[in-house]
Design a protein around this motif. Structure first.
Motif, PDB file in Angstrom:
ATOM      1  N   ILE A  30      -6.762 -13.421  -7.150  1.00 43.69           N
ATOM      2  CA  ILE A  30      -5.444 -14.309  -7.597  1.00 43.69           C
ATOM      3  C   ILE A  30      -4.776 -12.853  -8.307  1.00 43.69           C
ATOM      4  O   ILE A  30      -3.944 -13.821  -9.465  1.00 43.69           O
ATOM      5  N   TRP A  31      -5.376 -11.270  -8.537  1.00 45.78           N
ATOM      6  CA  TRP A  31      -3.853 -10.891 -10.138  1.00 45.78           C
ATOM      7  C   TRP A  31      -4.857  -9.300  -9.229  1.00 45.78           C
ATOM      8  O   TRP A  31      -6.226  -9.070  -8.541  1.00 45.78           O
ATOM      9  N   GLY A  32      -3.911  -8.268  -9.410  1.00 42.91           N
ATOM     10  CA  GLY A  32      -4.369  -7.070  -9.174  1.00 42.91           C
ATOM     11  C   GLY A  32      -4.365  -6.278  -9.830  1.00 42.91           C
ATOM     12  O   GLY A  32      -3.215  -6.203 -11.074  1.00 42.91           O
ATOM     13  N   ASN A  33      -4.970  -5.216 -10.341  1.00 41.69           N
ATOM     14  CA  ASN A  33      -5.032  -4.298 -10.976  1.00 41.69           C
ATOM     15  C   ASN A  33      -4.180  -2.544 -10.337  1.00 41.69           C
ATOM     16  O   ASN A  33      -5.524  -2.151  -9.650  1.00 41.69           O
ATOM     17  N   HIS A  80      -9.340   3.507  -8.401  1.00 41.10           N
ATOM     18  CA  HIS A  80      -8.793   3.271  -8.499  1.00 41.10           C
ATOM     19  C   HIS A  80      -7.738   2.183  -7.738  1.00 41.10           C
ATOM     20  O   HIS A  80      -6.787   2.182  -9.155  1.00 41.10           O
ATOM     21  N   ARG A  81      -7.851   1.317  -7.010  1.00 41.98           N
ATOM     22  CA  ARG A  81      -7.296  -0.441  -7.672  1.00 41.98           C
ATOM     23  C   ARG A  81      -8.410  -1.270  -7.364  1.00 41.98           C
ATOM     24  O   ARG A  81      -9.462  -1.262  -7.214  1.00 41.98           O
ATOM     25  N   SER A  82      -8.314  -2.134  -8.271  1.00 41.29           N
ATOM     26  CA  SER A  82      -8.428  -3.352  -8.142  1.00 41.29           C
ATOM     27  C   SER A  82      -7.957  -4.925  -7.930  1.00 41.29           C
ATOM     28  O   SER A  82      -6.226  -4.897  -7.612  1.00 41.29           O
ATOM     29  N   LEU A  83      -8.203  -5.751  -6.588  1.00 40.07           N
ATOM     30  CA  LEU A  83      -7.980  -7.005  -6.338  1.00 40.07           C
ATOM     31  C   LEU A  83      -9.330  -8.532  -7.179  1.00 40.07           C
ATOM     32  O   LEU A  83     -10.482  -8.282  -7.147  1.00 40.07           O
ATOM     33  N   LEU A  84      -9.000  -9.223  -8.065  1.00 40.46           N
ATOM     34  CA  LEU A  84      -9.810 -10.078  -8.519  1.00 40.46           C
ATOM     35  C   LEU A  84      -9.916 -11.336  -7.896  1.00 40.46           C
ATOM     36  O   LEU A  84      -8.988 -12.064  -7.343  1.00 40.46           O
ATOM     37  N   ALA A 124     -22.639 -18.193 -16.083  1.00 43.45           N
ATOM     38  CA  ALA A 124     -21.474 -17.630 -14.390  1.00 43.45           C
ATOM     39  C   ALA A 124     -21.707 -15.945 -14.316  1.00 43.45           C
ATOM     40  O   ALA A 124     -21.846 -15.604 -12.657  1.00 43.45           O
ATOM     41  N   GLY A 125     -20.741 -15.209 -15.148  1.00 42.05           N
ATOM     42  CA  GLY A 125     -20.468 -13.838 -14.607  1.00 42.05           C
ATOM     43  C   GLY A 125     -19.591 -13.992 -14.047  1.00 42.05           C
ATOM     44  O   GLY A 125     -18.136 -15.196 -14.030  1.00 42.05           O
ATOM     45  N   GLY A 126     -18.351 -12.758 -13.669  1.00 39.98           N
ATOM     46  CA  GLY A 126     -17.107 -13.000 -13.467  1.00 39.98           C
ATOM     47  C   GLY A 126     -16.786 -11.181 -13.323  1.00 39.98           C
ATOM     48  O   GLY A 126     -17.699 -10.771 -13.348  1.00 39.98           O
ATOM     49  N   GLY A 127     -15.377 -11.433 -13.368  1.00 45.68           N
ATOM     50  CA  GLY A 127     -15.113 -10.376 -13.015  1.00 45.68           C
ATOM     51  C   GLY A 127     -15.263  -9.405 -11.728  1.00 45.68           C
ATOM     52  O   GLY A 127     -15.332  -8.473 -10.930  1.00 45.68           O
ATOM     53  N   ILE A 128     -15.232 -10.368 -10.801  1.00 46.97           N
ATOM     54  CA  ILE A 128     -15.853 -10.183  -9.248  1.00 46.97           C
ATOM     55  C   ILE A 128     -13.907  -9.744  -8.743  1.00 46.97           C
ATOM     56  O   ILE A 128     -13.549  -9.781  -9.087  1.00 46.97           O
ATOM     57  N   MET A 129     -13.819  -8.186  -8.344  1.00 47.63           N
ATOM     58  CA  MET A 129     -13.482  -7.861  -7.884  1.00 47.63           C
ATOM     59  C   MET A 129     -13.359  -6.893  -6.294  1.00 47.63           C
ATOM     60  O   MET A 129     -14.405  -6.466  -5.439  1.00 47.63           O
ATOM     61  N   ILE A 130     -12.824  -6.537  -5.444  1.00 45.74           N
ATOM     62  CA  ILE A 130     -12.844  -5.470  -4.617  1.00 45.74           C
ATOM     63  C   ILE A 130     -12.161  -4.500  -5.279  1.00 45.74           C
ATOM     64  O   ILE A 130     -11.115  -4.591  -5.945  1.00 45.74           O
ATOM     65  N   HIS A 131     -12.678  -3.127  -4.686  1.00 47.82           N
ATOM     66  CA  HIS A 131     -12.242  -2.283  -6.009  1.00 47.82           C
ATOM     67  C   HIS A 131     -12.596  -0.832  -4.927  1.00 47.82           C
ATOM     68  O   HIS A 131     -12.990  -1.103  -3.835  1.00 47.82           O
ATOM     69  N   GLY A 132     -11.570  -0.172  -5.409  1.00 46.20           N
ATOM     70  CA  GLY A 132     -11.956   1.707  -4.956  1.00 46.20           C
ATOM     71  C   GLY A 132     -13.063   2.306  -5.937  1.00 46.20           C
ATOM     72  O   GLY A 132     -13.911   1.477  -6.238  1.00 46.20           O
ATOM     73  N   GLN A 133     -13.123   3.422  -5.334  1.00 40.97           N
ATOM     74  CA  GLN A 133     -13.944   4.019  -6.077  1.00 40.97           C
ATOM     75  C   GLN A 133     -13.186   4.882  -7.440  1.00 40.97           C
ATOM     76  O   GLN A 133     -12.657   5.247  -7.040  1.00 40.97           O
ATOM     77  N   ARG A 134     -14.082   5.354  -8.322  1.00 43.04           N
ATOM     78  CA  ARG A 134     -13.323   5.946  -9.427  1.00 43.04           C
ATOM     79  C   ARG A 134     -13.374   7.511  -9.553  1.00 43.04           C
ATOM     80  O   ARG A 134     -12.826   8.109  -9.389  1.00 43.04           O
ATOM     81  N   GLN A 135     -14.467   7.902  -8.844  1.00 39.96           N
ATOM     82  CA  GLN A 135     -14.240   9.535  -8.458  1.00 39.96           C
ATOM     83  C   GLN A 135     -13.366   9.682  -6.639  1.00 39.96           C
ATOM     84  O   GLN A 135     -13.581   9.126  -6.042  1.00 39.96           O
ATOM     85  N   TRP A 136     -12.283  10.621  -7.882  1.00 41.52           N
ATOM     86  CA  TRP A 136     -12.299  11.060  -6.350  1.00 41.52           C
ATOM     87  C   TRP A 136     -11.747  11.743  -5.066  1.00 41.52           C
ATOM     88  O   TRP A 136     -11.747  11.398  -3.778  1.00 41.52           O
ATOM     89  N   SER A 144      -2.119  -2.742   0.232  1.00 44.49           N
ATOM     90  CA  SER A 144      -0.629  -3.241   0.529  1.00 44.49           C
ATOM     91  C   SER A 144      -0.451  -3.838   1.381  1.00 44.49           C
ATOM     92  O   SER A 144       0.566  -3.959   2.028  1.00 44.49           O
ATOM     93  N   ALA A 145      -1.248  -4.902   2.173  1.00 39.14           N
ATOM     94  CA  ALA A 145      -1.730  -5.553   3.502  1.00 39.14           C
ATOM     95  C   ALA A 145      -1.893  -7.336   3.165  1.00 39.14           C
ATOM     96  O   ALA A 145      -1.574  -7.706   3.623  1.00 39.14           O
ATOM     97  N   VAL A 146      -2.550  -6.994   1.361  1.00 40.28           N
ATOM     98  CA  VAL A 146      -2.572  -8.776   1.181  1.00 40.28           C
ATOM     99  C   VAL A 146      -1.688  -9.262  -0.465  1.00 40.28           C
ATOM    100  O   VAL A 146      -2.308  -8.420  -0.795  1.00 40.28           O
ATOM    101  N   ALA A 147      -1.334 -10.219   0.464  1.00 34.73           N
ATOM    102  CA  ALA A 147      -0.936 -11.063  -0.958  1.00 34.73           C
ATOM    103  C   ALA A 147      -1.535 -12.030  -2.510  1.00 34.73           C
ATOM    104  O   ALA A 147      -2.653 -12.033  -1.978  1.00 34.73           O
ATOM    105  N   LEU A 148      -1.202 -11.200  -3.226  1.00 29.00           N
ATOM    106  CA  LEU A 148      -1.793 -12.305  -4.179  1.00 29.00           C
ATOM    107  C   LEU A 148      -1.799 -13.747  -3.409  1.00 29.00           C
ATOM    108  O   LEU A 148      -1.152 -14.437  -3.361  1.00 29.00           O
TER     109      LEU A 148
END
Length: 191
Positions: free
Chosen positions: A109-112, A118-122, A141-153, A179-183
């Protein structure tokens, strides 16, 4: 030669040595800038290029037991990568802090693009039903579950070992997903 004679010879060569050092420093700085530019171009290019090769994606599938994330088109996987999950990945997420990745069908539902990871999708977790169940049990319930990259370069090509319940991928894989997935794309997280 005496020490005094060496000092005089060094003193005479000092301007030439200084000029050579300044010239060398300029070349080194220019080489570093060119190298950084090439690195940035090569590091950011594969995601969009891979997304063009993959084509349109209509679903994201995460298999927790296999620790994989797949991009699907018409029910068939067109691209897959390995993922990191929470420290306690088995079972459905019940409450905040249980270190589990939720299971079920949600939406992205949201991208950062400027995420600290690095980048994240909520992921649209929790649903109203899941939130109500957690509140009935006196928990969040918790929240903020994302698909995300890594903090370390340096994790450009590999994923970190654990997350706190999110779905962690390498930065390169995150660029492809970004790049491949739309919100609004559905994401199914299977046990």
């Amino acid at each position: 030669m005496t020490d005094v004679a060496l000092d005089i010879a060094d003193w005479r060569d000092a301007p030439r040595a200084r000029a050579n050092f300044i010239r060398w420093r300029r070349h080194a700085l220019l080489a570093a800038l060119i190298g950084a530019f090439i690195w940035m171009a090569l590091a950011t290019l594969p995601g969009p290029v891979m997304a063009l090769v993959i084509g349109p994606v209509d679903k994201v599938l995460v298999d927790k037991s296999a620790r994989t994330l797949s991009l699907l088109r018409d029910g068939k996987a067109v691209w897959s990568t390995k993922v990191s999950l929470g420290k306690n990945p088995t079972g459905q997420k019940r409450r905040e802090g249980d270190q589990r990745t939720p299971e079920g069908v949600y939406k992205l539902i949201w991208g950062n693009d400027a995420s600290t990871h690095h980048r994240s999708l909520l992921v649209s977790y929790p649903t109203k039903k899941q939130a109500a169940r957690a509140v009935a049990n006196g928990q969040a319930a918790g929240g903020g579950i994302m698909i995300h990259g890594q903090r370390q370069w340096w994790r450009w090509f590999n994923r970190s070992p654990l997350t706190n319940g999110c779905i962690g991928v390498s930065n390169l894989a995150m660029d492809v997903i970004w790049s491949a997935v739309a919100l609004g794309t559905p994401i199914e997280i299977r046990p």
